[in-house]
Design an enzyme around this catalytic site. Structure first.
Site, mmCIF file in Angstrom:
data_model
loop_
_atom_site.group_PDB
_atom_site.id
_atom_site.type_symbol
_atom_site.label_atom_id
_atom_site.label_comp_id
_atom_site.label_asym_id
_atom_site.label_seq_id
_atom_site.Cartn_x
_atom_site.Cartn_y
_atom_site.Cartn_z
ATOM 1 N N CYS A 270 53.036 32.241 40.354
ATOM 2 C CA CYS A 270 52.744 32.621 39.028
ATOM 3 C C CYS A 270 51.708 31.159 38.583
ATOM 4 C CB CYS A 270 54.062 32.346 38.089
ATOM 5 S SG CYS A 270 55.120 30.999 38.716
ATOM 6 N N GLU B 78 65.280 27.190 36.297
ATOM 7 C CA GLU B 78 63.906 26.759 35.882
ATOM 8 C C GLU B 78 63.745 26.612 34.412
ATOM 9 O OE1 GLU B 78 61.167 28.962 38.990
ATOM 10 O OE2 GLU B 78 62.232 30.514 37.943
HETATM 11 ZN ZN LIG Z 1 54.608 29.130 37.283
#
Ligand SMILES: [Zn+2]
Length: 652
Positions: free
Chosen positions: A398, A314
């Site tokens: 998120c 990520e």
């Molecule tokens: Zn996120």
């Protein structure tokens, strides 16, 4: 064992920030009334659609709220979901707080109060507040740096500060203070090493310090920064991620020069570093941030302002590794770019940071939210063969509340002030009042940006006063596509930005990217300028191999793309040769109202029997990148080939 319950301090005046070296202080969104079409529409959409979606997902469709209820019931019920799910509740609350300021709503406020009661009821007597460990076994709390306990705490603090600022209600703030005191006594006061796995608490503690005036929170934030790079995470977060670089833990923060690892963690960390540097005047932090920023922007940023190309970590890989179709480019990372670049601008007074902030905001971040406000992108690729679609929600959720809280508080990024200067950073129709030298100056901005480059700013002091007005002249309006040499315009434009005061040209000086208008201001004074909204062809540095022989289109702050929906269902069979002419057209009915770019292109069409290909001259239509994927799945690309070698003819 120091287990103290924090005594709630009386918050200090929110304007009286004790920031020693901060050159520029952003004007808080709560003092800015945004009224232009582009942003007001989005803010209302967040209030009316996105926040209700976040509430439904948090409370009804997932057990995020019920985890808090289970803690309060004390019946030994099981935790459901992931250990960082509490943070989604807090981020939704933060977005609600901003929304309540923009659009007061008694019912929504009641919902927030209801959640806050449940959160407060789940707090332990020693201040600890975390549903995962409280329900799965408190003996394990604070044993695993990767488990996001302090990350959750950071989002609690941010929500609490926002809700207190909007409503004046202290319940969540007091809970946040108690938890912060618990963390301070558990770690800093005992000097027990702790490398937070997912940074966030650093920037949140500076907000808590600014709100309460309690220096312990600034010291604790500083302490967290100083934990990194000394091997304290070894055997804990290092084992999980194989390398310390993942969590920016290879070298001490002050010595960091390169961007590494998880993109969102890095952005939150560096936002906190810039905040602490502003509060303490620590030049070594500031210098580290400038060097890391260059590494991000010059070698690791997409043209959309998105960062973190790899889904595996990520985050970041090696310089110039910026694939388009597989771009990870998490929405949260672009949101983090907005946070960090604002802090860098405040530290330095340089406009290049706002140039990047604007790029990330209008492209990489905004792409994360659908035009209807109820669908989201987690990753934001720059090319699609038709497989990417926006989604209702995510297991790890998120991004939705992050883009919601950013859009709802976009007023934070428009204006700033220093002792004798008013700074105009973004061009957004809005009104604010800024105190300078004991005088209140009403600033009113009118513009149809980003569609039109004409901007009109009224400067209305209470009484006659001399001060500077610093208007950002974007790099993109000065033949610089983006800071550094990663992206550059193919052609040089001769257009310049002329600025007038009360209808007369004003010969301004350009300082750090700002046109400085230094004069005595009177009621009714008006500053006008036009930023050239030409369609510019952008090419990338040769080191980005995926963009070789390709060109992208930029108009103002917006990066454009070609999407199948406007071009007979296909977008990957197009060749954009040199020297085309572009026309632009505002289409009020299309995608919420956008300026499209039309141009001649060569379109390759296979024959029906599949034995030959025909090259046809066609007019193609390009739309702003942020607006793609709002008409279902389909092909899309930002970087359009200039040669046949790079084309995909056969694709659905
Ligand atoms: Zn996120």
């Amino acid at each position: 064992m120091l287990s103290q319950i924090g005594i709630a301090q009386k918050p200090i005046d929110r304007n009286a920030k004790a920031l020693q070296s901060q050159k520029i202080e952003a004007i808080d969104f709560s003092k800015v009334e945004v009224n232009d079409r582009f942003w007001k529409l989005r803010m209302d959409k967040v209030s009316n659609v996105t926040i209700p979606v976040c509430i439904e997902q948090t409370e009804v469709k997932t057990p995020r709220i019920s985890n808090f209820e289970k803690v309060a019931r004390k019946k030994g019920e099981k935790h459901e979901g992931i250990y960082y799910d509490d943070s989604d509740v807090y981020k939704a609350l933060e977005a609600i707080a901003y929304s309540l300021k923009n659009n007061p709503d008694a019912k929504l406020e009641m919902k927030a109060d209801d959640w806050i009661n449940k959160i407060a009821a789940a707090q332990l007597s020693d201040g600890y507040l975390n549903t995962y460990y409280t329900l799965t076994g408190l003996k394990n709390r604070w044993t695993d740096m990767e488990k996001h306990e302090d990350y959750n705490a950071g989002h609690l603090i941010e929500a609490a500060v926002a809700y207190y600022n909007t409503t004046g209600k202290r319940k969540l703030l007091d809970a946040a203070i108690r938890f912060a005191d618990h963390i301070d006594s558990t770690f800093r006061l005992q000097n027990r090493n702790w490398v937070t796995g997912h940074q966030e608490i650093e920037l949140a503690l500076v907000k808590l310090y600014n709100t309460t005036g309690n220096k312990n929170y600034l010291h604790l934030s500083h302490w967290f920064l100083e934990q990194r790079g000394y091997g304290y995470g070894k055997g804990v977060i290092w084992d999980q991620w194989k390398q310390p670089e993942y969590a920016q833990d290879k070298v001490p923060v002050k010595e960091q020069k390169q961007i590494t690892g998880h993109a969102v963690r890095a952005m939150y960390l560096y936002t906190g570093v810039a905040d602490v540097a502003a509060a303490t005047g620590d030049a070594s932090y500031m210098n580290a941030m400038k060097t890391v920023w260059e590494d991000v922007v010059y070698r690791n940023m997409y043209i959309t302002g998105g960062i973190g190309s790899s889904g595996t970590n990520e985050g970041f890989t090696v310089d110039y590794d910026l694939p388009n179709e597989n771009a990870y480019c998490e929405t949260c990372a672009s949101v983090g770019m907005v946070f960090w670049n604002q802090r860098m601008n405040s530290l330095t007074g340089e406009s290049k940071y706002i140039d990047v902030l604007e790029r990330s905001l209008y492209n990489g971040a905004l792409d994360g939210l659908s035009l209807n406000g109820d669908r989201f992108f987690y990753g934001n690729p720059l090319s699609s063969n038709g497989t990417h679609a926006r989604r209702e929600w995510f297991g790890t959720a998120c991004c939705p509340s992050n883009i919601a809280r950013l859009v709802a508080s976009v007023g934070n990024y428009i204006y700033a002030k220093s002792s004798e200067v008013i700074w105009i950073n973004l061009f957004v129709g809005s009104t604010t009042s800024i105190p300078i030298k004991g005088n209140n100056i009403l600033i009113r901005q009118e513009t149809a940006y980003p569609w039109d480059g004409a901007v009109k700013i009224w400067v209305e002091p209470d009484k006659k006063i001399r001060h500077q007005l610093a208007v950002r002249i974007p790099g993109w309006a000065q033949n610089e596509s983006a800071p550094g040499n990663t992206y550059h315009y193919v052609d040089t434009s001769k257009k310049t930005v002329t600025l007038s005061v009360n209808g007369k040209p004003f010969p301004y000086k350009l300082k750090n990217g700002y046109a400085v208008v230094d004069r005595e201001w009177n009621k009714g004074d008006v500053v006008e300028f036009v930023l050239p909204m030409e369609v510019r062809r952008v090419v990338a540095i040769d080191s980005i191999k995926e963009n070789r022989n390709r060109v992208a289109l930029q108009r103002g702050p917006l990066v454009y793309c070609v999407e199948g929906a406007d071009n007979g269902g296909k977008a990957l069979n197009i060749i954009l040769q040199d020297k085309q002419l572009f026309t632009t057209e505002y289409k009020p009915e299309l995608l919420g109202g956008v300026v499209v770019i039309n141009t001649d292109a060569l379109v390759l069409i296979p024959s029906s029997d599949g034995t030959s290909v025909e090259a046809v001259n066609k007019i193609i239509t390009c739309i702003p990148y942020y607006a793609w994927a709002n008409r279902g799945k389909g092909q899309m690309q930002v970087w359009i080939p200039q040669k046949i070698t790079d084309i995909k003819i056969i694709s659905n």
